[in-house]
Scaffold this motif. Structure first.
Motif, PDB file in Angstrom:
ATOM      1  N   THR A 191      55.408 -42.277 -54.701  1.00 25.34           N
ATOM      2  CA  THR A 191      54.017 -42.610 -53.925  1.00 25.34           C
ATOM      3  C   THR A 191      53.480 -43.984 -54.333  1.00 25.34           C
ATOM      4  N   ILE A 192      53.788 -44.289 -55.540  1.00 22.45           N
ATOM      5  CA  ILE A 192      53.366 -45.543 -56.086  1.00 22.45           C
ATOM      6  C   ILE A 192      53.610 -46.866 -55.173  1.00 22.45           C
ATOM      7  N   SER A 193      54.962 -46.738 -54.667  1.00 21.47           N
ATOM      8  CA  SER A 193      55.539 -47.563 -53.726  1.00 21.47           C
ATOM      9  C   SER A 193      54.744 -47.561 -52.320  1.00 21.47           C
ATOM     10  N   TRP A 194      54.634 -46.361 -52.118  1.00 18.60           N
ATOM     11  CA  TRP A 194      54.144 -45.941 -50.935  1.00 18.60           C
ATOM     12  C   TRP A 194      52.787 -46.552 -50.567  1.00 18.60           C
ATOM     13  N   ILE A 195      51.795 -46.550 -51.772  1.00 19.32           N
ATOM     14  CA  ILE A 195      50.330 -46.955 -51.660  1.00 19.32           C
ATOM     15  C   ILE A 195      50.176 -48.291 -52.039  1.00 19.32           C
ATOM     16  N   THR A 196      51.073 -48.857 -52.312  1.00 18.47           N
ATOM     17  CA  THR A 196      51.064 -50.592 -52.729  1.00 18.47           C
ATOM     18  C   THR A 196      51.689 -51.425 -51.756  1.00 18.47           C
ATOM     19  N   THR A 197      53.153 -51.067 -51.235  1.00 21.62           N
ATOM     20  CA  THR A 197      53.881 -52.051 -50.375  1.00 21.62           C
ATOM     21  C   THR A 197      54.591 -51.346 -49.361  1.00 21.62           C
ATOM     22  N   LYS A 198      54.967 -50.213 -49.346  1.00 21.53           N
ATOM     23  CA  LYS A 198      55.451 -49.520 -48.297  1.00 21.53           C
ATOM     24  C   LYS A 198      54.737 -49.391 -47.109  1.00 21.53           C
ATOM     25  N   ASP A 199      53.639 -48.981 -47.053  1.00 21.07           N
ATOM     26  CA  ASP A 199      52.732 -48.882 -45.657  1.00 21.07           C
ATOM     27  C   ASP A 199      52.671 -50.203 -44.909  1.00 21.07           C
ATOM     28  N   PHE A 200      52.543 -51.294 -45.911  1.00 21.12           N
ATOM     29  CA  PHE A 200      52.530 -52.785 -45.184  1.00 21.12           C
ATOM     30  C   PHE A 200      53.458 -52.958 -44.427  1.00 21.12           C
ATOM     31  N   VAL A 201      54.842 -52.766 -45.545  1.00 22.71           N
ATOM     32  CA  VAL A 201      55.965 -53.308 -44.832  1.00 22.71           C
ATOM     33  C   VAL A 201      56.389 -52.426 -43.452  1.00 22.71           C
ATOM     34  N   ARG A 202      56.212 -51.336 -43.549  1.00 22.80           N
ATOM     35  CA  ARG A 202      56.417 -50.423 -42.290  1.00 22.80           C
ATOM     36  C   ARG A 202      55.551 -50.528 -41.201  1.00 22.80           C
ATOM     37  N   LEU A 203      54.475 -50.798 -41.613  1.00 21.24           N
ATOM     38  CA  LEU A 203      53.564 -51.159 -40.366  1.00 21.24           C
ATOM     39  C   LEU A 203      53.788 -52.507 -39.717  1.00 21.24           C
ATOM     40  N   THR A 204      54.370 -53.483 -40.488  1.00 15.28           N
ATOM     41  CA  THR A 204      54.939 -54.667 -39.612  1.00 15.28           C
ATOM     42  C   THR A 204      56.091 -54.329 -39.127  1.00 15.28           C
ATOM     43  N   ARG A 205      56.964 -53.680 -39.512  1.00 16.31           N
ATOM     44  CA  ARG A 205      58.322 -53.192 -38.827  1.00 16.31           C
ATOM     45  C   ARG A 205      57.930 -52.401 -37.757  1.00 16.31           C
ATOM     46  N   TYR A 206      57.144 -51.264 -37.599  1.00 14.45           N
ATOM     47  CA  TYR A 206      56.978 -50.598 -36.546  1.00 14.45           C
ATOM     48  C   TYR A 206      56.450 -51.306 -35.502  1.00 14.45           C
ATOM     49  N   LYS A 207      55.612 -52.445 -35.876  1.00 18.88           N
ATOM     50  CA  LYS A 207      54.916 -53.375 -34.873  1.00 18.88           C
ATOM     51  C   LYS A 207      56.159 -53.961 -33.953  1.00 18.88           C
ATOM     52  N   ASN A 208      57.238 -54.296 -35.066  1.00 18.56           N
ATOM     53  CA  ASN A 208      58.261 -55.224 -34.130  1.00 18.56           C
ATOM     54  C   ASN A 208      59.225 -54.218 -33.358  1.00 18.56           C
ATOM     55  N   MET A 209      58.836 -52.857 -33.673  1.00 18.74           N
ATOM     56  CA  MET A 209      59.551 -51.659 -32.867  1.00 18.74           C
ATOM     57  C   MET A 209      58.932 -51.380 -31.726  1.00 18.74           C
ATOM     58  N   GLY A 210      57.783 -51.860 -31.314  1.00 20.11           N
ATOM     59  CA  GLY A 210      57.031 -51.404 -30.193  1.00 20.11           C
ATOM     60  C   GLY A 210      55.762 -50.564 -30.355  1.00 20.11           C
ATOM     61  N   PHE A 211      55.498 -50.351 -31.703  1.00 18.89           N
ATOM     62  CA  PHE A 211      54.256 -49.531 -31.972  1.00 18.89           C
ATOM     63  C   PHE A 211      53.260 -50.503 -32.072  1.00 18.89           C
ATOM     64  N   PHE A 212      51.858 -49.961 -32.111  1.00 15.96           N
ATOM     65  CA  PHE A 212      50.718 -50.799 -32.621  1.00 15.96           C
ATOM     66  C   PHE A 212      50.484 -52.170 -31.654  1.00 15.96           C
ATOM     67  N   ASN A 213      51.268 -52.086 -30.308  1.00 17.01           N
ATOM     68  CA  ASN A 213      51.203 -53.286 -29.576  1.00 17.01           C
ATOM     69  C   ASN A 213      49.940 -53.400 -28.638  1.00 17.01           C
ATOM     70  N   LYS A 214      48.954 -52.260 -28.653  1.00 18.87           N
ATOM     71  CA  LYS A 214      47.934 -52.540 -27.797  1.00 18.87           C
ATOM     72  C   LYS A 214      47.042 -53.772 -28.336  1.00 18.87           C
ATOM     73  N   LYS A 215      46.221 -53.956 -27.283  1.00 16.31           N
ATOM     74  CA  LYS A 215      45.291 -55.338 -27.936  1.00 16.31           C
ATOM     75  C   LYS A 215      44.513 -55.159 -29.096  1.00 16.31           C
ATOM     76  N   HIS A 216      44.775 -55.861 -30.042  1.00 21.99           N
ATOM     77  CA  HIS A 216      44.273 -55.735 -31.236  1.00 21.99           C
ATOM     78  C   HIS A 216      44.436 -54.685 -32.204  1.00 21.99           C
ATOM     79  N   GLU A 217      45.260 -53.711 -31.627  1.00 29.81           N
ATOM     80  CA  GLU A 217      45.491 -52.402 -32.542  1.00 29.81           C
ATOM     81  C   GLU A 217      46.154 -52.813 -33.809  1.00 29.81           C
ATOM     82  N   PHE A 218      47.177 -53.553 -34.192  1.00 35.21           N
ATOM     83  CA  PHE A 218      47.662 -53.895 -35.201  1.00 35.21           C
ATOM     84  C   PHE A 218      46.797 -54.470 -36.383  1.00 35.21           C
TER      85      PHE A 218
END
Length: 383
Positions: A191-218
């Motif tokens: 959970t320390i990894s989760w709240i420090t780095t993992k969320d940011f890494v996964r947010l970027t990766r999920y954007k590249n997978m097709g999520f969070f692609n609505k206008k300004h959503e990311f």
């Protein structure tokens, strides 16, 4: 595809292009879902109860929130001055944090806590209040894990760093032979990894997978994530460092102890439900087709444990009934125990496996056995 809530079919289709497009059969056990849903609906109608939260669930919500926030408030009140009180407060908060994650936000983000979407949204924000992010979790858990359980590259819960191996299809390294020993440390710091780095890494990766692609959503999700995390670190760590009359490193150590309790409990509960010798790790064929239907897949890749332990079930948000959760994610966990007989009997009727371990200790030992098997170079497990 199963009845996963809040996914967005366009997002799934876009994401699937990047994970070999797993498609489940619509012909095998094609009537199972209708039969199960009919029986479950009849149960709720006959007993005149809602499939969402009841009074017991509301009470649990208040208790779990109190377990976390009361110690945190005390840490910022000036009343806690000794080292033992400092660590006690943070450790109690750790159990409360686990309870919020497994027993409140989990149902809320699945949309099963309440019929009211606003209630689910507000309670889903409790995840943000403990340092994580509801938007990223919805993709990781609701979409990837529930849709493609135990499928290599598709289920993000088994996509691990190189020093951990959760699938027989993952690349093997020599150090994996020891993972059943050192994995508990990494579960603890998860959970320390989760709240420090993992969320940011996964947010970027999920954007590249097709999520969070609505206008300004990311940008909106990223900005919101940063804001929530700053709030969390402010009240959970910075204020105690200012107010508690102890060395900063002791307060930091107590804070990390809180997260170690949370990480160890949460990771163990989620992992023993799927990383087990009897569970399968199937792959799609070259065309992307799976050999089973989605419901059979859930039974083949999921294990229950401690079905008779009311206390454990209360503490971990009913996640000892993982089979019920995976096939009925729109039902609040407070009802799972009463639904196990219906689910098990319907599974037997349709020739589906129903995996269950009699207690948590046995489930952990079996999980360790699985980790040792995965630590071997030649791993032949349900594939």
């Amino acid at each position: 595809m199963g009845p996963i809530l809040g996914l967005g079919m366009l997002a799934i289709e876009q994401m699937s292009k990047n994970i070999h497009n797993p498609r489940f059969s619509r012909e095998i056990n094609s009537t199972f879902s209708k039969t199960l849903r009919s029986k479950v609906n009849a149960y709720f109608k006959t007993n005149a109860i809602s499939r969402n939260a009841n009074a017991n669930m509301v009470t649990k919500t208040v208790v779990m929130l109190s377990f976390f926030f009361v110690p945190i408030i005390l840490l910022s009140s000036g009343l806690i001055t000794s080292v033992w009180a400092l660590f006690t407060a943070y450790l109690v908060a750790g159990f409360g944090m686990s309870g919020i994650g497994m027993g409140i936000m989990h149902d809320a983000i699945h949309g099963s806590y309440s019929r009211n979407k606003n209630v689910n949204t507000i309670l889903g924000y409790t995840f943000n209040l403990i340092g994580a992010n509801d938007a990223v979790w919805k993709v990781q858990h609701n979409v990837l894990h529930h849709s493609f359980t135990n499928i290599e590259h598709a289920d993000d819960d088994i996509n691990a760093p190189f020093f951990l191996r959760f699938s027989p299809h993952a690349k093997h390294y020599w150090l994996h032979r020891f993972q059943h020993i050192y994995i508990w440390f990494f579960y603890g710091i998860s959970t320390i990894s989760w709240i420090t780095t993992k969320d940011f890494v996964r947010l970027t990766r999920y954007k590249n997978m097709g999520f969070f692609n609505k206008k300004h959503e990311f940008k909106k999700v990223l900005g919101s994530m940063i804001g929530w995390k700053l709030l969390y670190y402010t009240y959970a760590l910075a204020l105690p460092m200012i107010i508690v009359p102890q060395a900063w490193w002791l307060i930091l150590l107590a804070f990390l102890s809180m997260h170690f309790v949370t990480g160890l409990l949460v990771s163990t509960v989620f992992q023993v439900a799927h990383i087990m010798p009897e569970n399968e790790f199937p792959l799609p064929d070259k065309e992307g087709d799976m050999s089973d239907d989605w419901y059979s897949h859930q039974f083949n890749t999921t294990t229950n444990f401690s079905p008779k332990s009311k206390f454990l079930s209360w503490m971990i948000g009913g996640l000892n009934y993982q089979v019920e959760h995976h096939v009925l994610p729109d039902v609040c966990h407070i009802h799972y125990k009463k639904l196990t007989k219906i689910v098990a009997e319907t599974a037997e009727e349709y020739g589906m496996e129903y995996h269950v371990k009699k207690n948590f200790g046995l489930a952990i030992m079996t999980h360790i056995k699985m980790l040792r098997l995965l630590g071997k170079k030649q791993t032949v497990i349900g594939q």
